[in-house]
Structure formats: structure tokens, C-alpha cells
Design an enzyme around this catalytic site. Structure first.
Site, short mmCIF file in Angstrom:
data_model
loop_
_atom_site.label_atom_id
_atom_site.label_comp_id
_atom_site.label_asym_id
_atom_site.label_seq_id
_atom_site.Cartn_x
_atom_site.Cartn_y
_atom_site.Cartn_z
N ASP A 94 0.82 -1.22 0.00
CA ASP A 94 0.00 0.00 0.00
C ASP A 94 0.85 1.26 0.00
O ASP A 94 0.36 2.34 0.34
CB ASP A 94 -0.95 -0.01 1.21
CG ASP A 94 -0.18 -0.02 2.52
OD1 ASP A 94 1.06 -0.07 2.49
OD2 ASP A 94 -0.82 0.03 3.59
N CYS A 152 4.94 -0.05 2.66
CA CYS A 152 5.54 -1.35 2.99
C CYS A 152 6.93 -1.23 3.59
O CYS A 152 7.28 -1.99 4.49
CB CYS A 152 5.53 -2.28 1.78
SG CYS A 152 6.33 -1.58 0.33
N HIS A 208 8.50 -3.05 -4.02
CA HIS A 208 7.93 -3.60 -2.79
C HIS A 208 8.99 -4.13 -1.81
O HIS A 208 10.01 -4.68 -2.23
CB HIS A 208 6.96 -4.72 -3.13
CG HIS A 208 6.18 -5.20 -1.95
ND1 HIS A 208 5.28 -4.39 -1.30
CD2 HIS A 208 6.20 -6.37 -1.28
CE1 HIS A 208 4.76 -5.07 -0.28
NE2 HIS A 208 5.31 -6.27 -0.24
#
EC number: 3.4.19.12
Lengths: 302, 152
Positions: free
Chosen positions: A93, A96, A295
Site C-alpha cells: 500500500d 511497505c 515492494h
């Protein structure tokens, strides 16, 4: 809302002729704002399918993800497996990195009961508070976030009435009202550090986004959900004095034939040295994050 | 009941009373700290000069992690303000941060008045006029300013 999926009930023949014009109208009326709202709605729906922090999973689950994909990634995961045992996934989101750091750090304190480290980091947190004050931030805009982090830090130390277990730490990290506050605390700390040492960070920020330090902090650090890059990691690591290892899992390969997995250690600046990487002492970070383009997740050593 | 958002709003209010930025005022409605009324005065030496524009701010328990819903009650004519009074401003949407308090929100809206962003129009007529016919645009703004004195 304005998107119509499939033919509507009222007359297919009419629909066939009217679709092109109505579509055109729709798009003409479809402002930036609508697109932005729709985009964020899609994003929100997608990310809410995963927890803020997952359970600890064996590294084999990572390999399973790439079974039908690139061979080099599978080979790299095999190499990772020699050193690391498990992964804990985080929600994608935009928070992270901060959320991985939060859990990883608090879990480390809970397991090590390293009171010296807690005292040290508290002193750094006080320094961060002074930094924000000297930058002109109003106390009440950040004090709740500071208080909540310090409360979590205190509660992972055992032997008090407020002490919590590992399960409770996981629960709290999944509870938005706590988790997001701690993430925001890190964002404040990161922004303060970047602004305080704006001369040091400016060239890196220019390289990333072509924005000024002020614009960068306002648009890429302080709002929730804005993704982190090496600038954020460097600033947070320096501000709190916590080294962070980032292991990179991407398709890059070296010519020599053998597959290796790169990592980079973010080692905090010692004293008032402006440059973080000039530390002479070798430090092994206790926080290890796995970076896949876009990510961050948490990695656990064997 | 005292929740983190309510406590924070009390401090927002205190700051706004003790150290009010020029040309804005705001306060919670009676008995409801989650709903505020505010007034923004049109900045001096601009077409907005002399206008008194009323707004409401609706907060949720997610404040300050989520922005309030801010809406003009007074009629407006501005490229980034919708017909229903809602405002297209990045810090009230995806660029929100808890760093902003009520004073900062209102100050940002005040500066938006004279510094619209024609690239994300909420009112396409106002946006077009702003870039193509500044004279007519200013005349429409003056009308809105005059209306702001007479509306309740």
C-alpha cells in the site's frame, strides 16, 4: 460510476448506435479528479485483500510465486535460501518499507530484550523531536505519533504491566489505528532528517524526481501511501541510528555466470559526519528487508 | 467521549484561536467538535479582495490520518471548486498528511483562490475563462465576492 459494464437492459439496437457518442461524452466529462478517485479506489480494493503484515512463511512460498516465471529469479531464491529461512509479507500500500521496518525493529527488541538499544533509540527519537521543532513543525501535529511509537517500544520490553507478547505485537501491527500511526511517526522522522540535512540529500532527490527538498518531503515523504526509495531509507536509518540491510531480488545478473544476490547495507552516519557510508566500523544490520521492484518484505536469517 | 481525533481537534482549535493566520477563521459547531464552520477572506489586492467565503469541514474518527471533507457553503466561481462547493486540492486528497492542521488546510484553500490549477478543472467554464479571458473571469469573481456579502 460512469463506466458501464456490458450492454444495458434497455434495447440493444439503440445501445449499439449510441455507445460511441455516449462513450465520447463520458470521457469528456471524466476529469482528472474522477480518474484519480477511481485509480485510488481500485488500488485500495486490491491492497485490502492482504494484511498489513502476513505470517512468517518459509522461503519456498516465494519460489512458488515464480514457478512459471523467470529462471534467474528462481535461481536467486535458491541462493537466498542458503542464508535466509523465512519471509514475512507486507501489504503493498505504499507504506511497505516503513511497516516492514516497524515490525522488524520491534520484533528484534522483543526477542533480544536489548535495553541498551532501546535507550539509544529513545535518545535519537528525542533528537528527531527537536529537529521537527527547529524546522517549525507545531508540536501537536506530531506528538501523538511520537507517543504511540514510544509506547510500542516500551511494551515490547518484558517485565512490565504493559508488556506484550509476539502475538500481540503482530495484532497491533495489523491494527490500523496503531500501525498507521507508527508508520506516520517514521514518515515524520524521515522528513525531519531530510529537511535538516537538505544539502546532503538534495542531489539524490534531484536524481530521483527533479523536485526540491521541500516539494519532495511534502509530496513523497509526509503523505501516507507514498512509496519509499533509497533516500527515505538512508534518512530513517540515519535519524534513528539503526542499520538496515536491503536484499535485492530482481532480474539483474552478472557476466561471470554464477548467480548471486546483491544487498546493500544502510549504515547510519556516525556523529555529525554528513556522509552515511564513511563509517569505519563494520556493522551487521539486524533488520533485513527483501526488495523486489516496488515492494519491501521482511526476511529472516536461518 | 475523548478519542485521539477529538483530542487532536481540540488542539487544532486552540492553535487557531491563539495564533490565527491572516484572513481565516474557524470553529467547531456547538456540541460537535467533528463539524466545523470556517470563513476565508479573499486575499487583499486580488479580485477576491473583500469576499467572505463560508465553508464547512467534516472530520471523521480517522483524523488526522485522513483529511476532513471540506466544502464551500458560499457560492463560488473557481476552476478547482465544484458546483456543490467541494474542492479539488491535492492536500485534501492523495497528498494529505497529518502534518496539516485546520489552520494549514484553510491557508492552503485561501492561496488556491488566487492560484488555481487549470489542469485539473472542477469547473470547466471557470477554468477556460481563467486561461482565455482573464477580464471576464475577474468580473465573475467580483460578482461572487458581492454575493458573499448578502448570502446568509
Amino acid at each position: 460510476m460512469r463506466n458501464q459494464e456490458g450492454p444495458q437492459a434497455d434495447g440493444e439496437s439503440e445501445a449499439a448506435t449510441s455507445i460511441p457518442t455516449s462513450e465520447l461524452d463520458d470521457w469528456a466529462n471524466f476529469g482528472d479528479d474522477d480518474i484519480m478517485h477511481q485509480q485510488s479506489a481500485i488500488r485500495a480494493e486490491e491492497v485490502e485483500k492482504t494484511l498489513f503484515l502476513g505470517d512468517k512463511e518459509p522461503l519456498s512460498t516465494l519460489a512458488a510465486e515464480y514457478q512459471s516465471g523467470s529462471g534467474i529469479l528462481l535461481e536467486k531464491i535458491k541462493v537466498l535460501g542458503e542464508k535466509y529461512a523465512a519471509i514475512r509479507r507486507t501489504r503493498g500500500d505504499g507504506n511497505c518499507f516503513f511497516r516492514s521496518f516497524m515490525f522488524s525493529y520491534l520484533e528484534h527488541i522483543l526477542e533480544s530484550q536489548d535495553r541498551e538499544e532501546v535507550d539509544r533509540v529513545k535518545a535519537n527519537v528525542e533528537q528527531c523531536r527537536k529537529t521537527l521543532q527547529s524546522l517549525g513543525y507545531a508540536d501537536f501535529t506530531f506528538e501523538d505519533f511520537f507517543a504511540l511509537f514510544l509506547e510500542q517500544l516500551e511494551s515490547v520490553l518484558q517485565g512490565n504491566e504493559t508488556s506484550i507478547s509476539q502475538d500481540e505485537l503482530l495484532c497491533r501491527s495489523r491494527d490500523q489505528s496503531i500501525s498507521d500511526y507508527v508508520v506516520m511517526f517514521f514518515r515524520f522522522v524521515t522528513s525531519g532528517e531530510i529537511r535538516k540535512r537538505s544539502e546532503f540529500f538534495e542531489p539524490f532527490i534531484m536524481g530521483l524526481t527533479n523536485a526540491t527538498v521541500e516539494q519532495f518531503c511534502k509530496s513523497s515523504v509526509e503523505p501516507m501511501g507514498e512509496e519509499s526509495d533509497h533516500v527515505h531509507i538512508t534518512a530513517l536509518s540515519d535519524a534513528l541510528g539503526v542499520p538496515i540491510r536491503v536484499v535485492y531480488l530482481d532480474r539483474s545478473s552478472c557476466d561471470s555466470g554464477g548467480v548471486s544476490v546483491n544487498h546493500h547495507d544502510f549504515v547510519p552516519a556516525v556523529g555529525d559526519l554528513p556522509n552515511a557510508s564513511s563509517s569505519s566500523v563494520t556493522v551487521t544490520p539486524f533488520i533485513t528487508l527483501l526488495y523486489r521492484p516496488g515492494h519491501y518484505d521482511i526476511l529472516y536469517l536461518k | 467521549m475523548s478519542t485521539p481525533s477529538r483530542k487532536r481537534l481540540m488542539r487544532d482549535f486552540k492553535r487557531l484561536q491563539q495564533d490565527p493566520p491572516a484572513g481565516i477563521s474557524g470553529a467547531p459547531q456547538d456540541n460537535n467538535i467533528m463539524l466545523w464552520n470556517a470563513v476565508i477572506f479573499g486575499p487583499d489586492d486580488t479580485p477576491w479582495d473583500g469576499g467572505t467565503f463560508k465553508l464547512t469541514l467534516q472530520f471523521t474518527e480517522d483524523y488526522p490520518n485522513k483529511p476532513p471533507t471540506v466544502r464551500f457553503v458560499s457560492r463560488m466561481f473557481h476552476p478547482n471548486i465544484y458546483a456543490d462547493g467541494s474542492i479539488c486540492l491535492d492536500i485534501l486528497q492523495n497528498q494529505w498528511s497529518p502534518i496539516y492542521d485546520v489552520a494549514a488546510i484553510l491557508t492552503s484553500i485561501q492561496s488556491l483562490l488566487c492560484d488555481p490549477n487549470p489542469n485539473s478543472p472542477a469547473n470547466s467554464e471557470a477554468a477556460r475563462m481563467f486561461s482565455e479571458n482573464k477580464r471576464e473571469y475577474n468580473r465573475r469573481v467580483r460578482e461572487i465576492v458581492e454575493q458573499s456579502w448578502t448570502a446568509d
